[in-house]
Every structure is written in C-alpha cells, then in structure tokens.
Design a protein around this motif. Sequence first.
Motif, PDB file in Angstrom:
ATOM      1  N   SER A 108       3.495   9.383  -2.371  1.00  0.00           N
ATOM      2  CA  SER A 108       2.657   8.246  -2.740  1.00  0.00           C
ATOM      3  C   SER A 108       1.170   8.568  -2.667  1.00  0.00           C
ATOM      4  O   SER A 108       0.340   7.788  -3.132  1.00  0.00           O
ATOM      5  N   LYS A 109       0.798   9.709  -2.108  1.00  0.00           N
ATOM      6  CA  LYS A 109      -0.616  10.081  -2.031  1.00  0.00           C
ATOM      7  C   LYS A 109      -1.209  10.335  -3.414  1.00  0.00           C
ATOM      8  O   LYS A 109      -2.412  10.256  -3.597  1.00  0.00           O
ATOM      9  N   THR A 110      -0.372  10.647  -4.393  1.00  0.00           N
ATOM     10  CA  THR A 110      -0.870  10.911  -5.741  1.00  0.00           C
ATOM     11  C   THR A 110      -1.371   9.635  -6.409  1.00  0.00           C
ATOM     12  O   THR A 110      -2.070   9.708  -7.406  1.00  0.00           O
ATOM     13  N   LYS A 111      -1.030   8.491  -5.874  1.00  0.00           N
ATOM     14  CA  LYS A 111      -1.428   7.222  -6.478  1.00  0.00           C
ATOM     15  C   LYS A 111      -2.610   6.599  -5.768  1.00  0.00           C
ATOM     16  O   LYS A 111      -2.815   5.397  -5.809  1.00  0.00           O
ATOM     17  N   LYS A 112      -3.411   7.378  -5.090  1.00  0.00           N
ATOM     18  CA  LYS A 112      -4.520   6.856  -4.303  1.00  0.00           C
ATOM     19  C   LYS A 112      -5.832   6.782  -5.076  1.00  0.00           C
ATOM     20  O   LYS A 112      -6.885   6.777  -4.486  1.00  0.00           O
ATOM     21  N   LEU A 113      -5.791   6.742  -6.392  1.00  0.00           N
ATOM     22  CA  LEU A 113      -7.018   6.591  -7.171  1.00  0.00           C
ATOM     23  C   LEU A 113      -7.384   5.112  -7.226  1.00  0.00           C
ATOM     24  O   LEU A 113      -6.521   4.247  -7.327  1.00  0.00           O
ATOM     25  N   LYS A 114      -8.673   4.799  -7.157  1.00  0.00           N
ATOM     26  CA  LYS A 114      -9.144   3.421  -7.121  1.00  0.00           C
ATOM     27  C   LYS A 114      -8.949   2.741  -8.473  1.00  0.00           C
ATOM     28  O   LYS A 114      -9.487   3.178  -9.485  1.00  0.00           O
ATOM     29  N   ASP A 115      -8.202   1.662  -8.470  1.00  0.00           N
ATOM     30  CA  ASP A 115      -7.869   0.950  -9.702  1.00  0.00           C
ATOM     31  C   ASP A 115      -9.030   0.072 -10.149  1.00  0.00           C
ATOM     32  O   ASP A 115      -9.587  -0.682  -9.358  1.00  0.00           O
TER      33      ASP A 115
END
Length: 122
Positions: A108-115
């Motif tokens: 899940s760390k790959t989805k840590k970009l700011k939306d």
Amino acid sequence: MSTEIEETIVDNKKVKNERPEIAVGDTIKIGILLIEGTKERTQYFEGTVISIKSREGRKTIRVRKISQGVGIEKVFLLDSPRIVGIERKKVTKVRRAKLYFLRNLKGSKTKKLKDESWKLKS
C-alpha cells in the motif's frame, strides 16, 4: 502533394490539442491501437506516469502499474498514430520530476501520492 502533407500536419496538431495536459504523478488510461492480421482493436493501459521526457519535439511518457503483484512499465511516444486516446483518471501532487522511487515500494506504500482530483473537475 504538398497540400496533402499540410493537411496531415494540421490534423496531427488538432489531435495533440485535444489530448489532456499530463503531469508526472497523474494516473492515466491510455488506449493503444493493435493490429493483429486484418483485425484492429484498442488495448487500454492504466497506470501512474512516473516520468516525462521531451527531446527534439518528441514527447515520451513512462507509465507504471502493478498487475498481479508484478510491476509493469511501458514507454509511450505521445506523437504516435497508434495512440487512440488518453484520459486523466486522477491528479496527484508530487515534488519530483521522476518517480523512480516507486519501483522499490511494496504494497500500500505505492499509493501514498497526494490526491488532488478536485483539480480535474474544473
């Protein structure tokens, strides 16, 4: 003969203008025209843009996605006639020009970009 060339150049410019503005960190869905024998079909590839390169007027993007736990990266030439369409799915805020660090992240760390998808609606 020269008028035909000029018309194709104008058509290509129209297609370029219709494409959305793509930035590093965006999640996009890109359609590629595949020709198999006499049949044509469109295959879609959805992933995160991890780099954009521009050289001599040619722009390429590198898109990464995770499929069944394996990272897949593809490089697309934006001026290619094989690209049918590009759609921005998600806008994210990043502070890097190249997101190669995403290759080393797992889970899940790959989805840590700011939306910042709210920017897409305007």
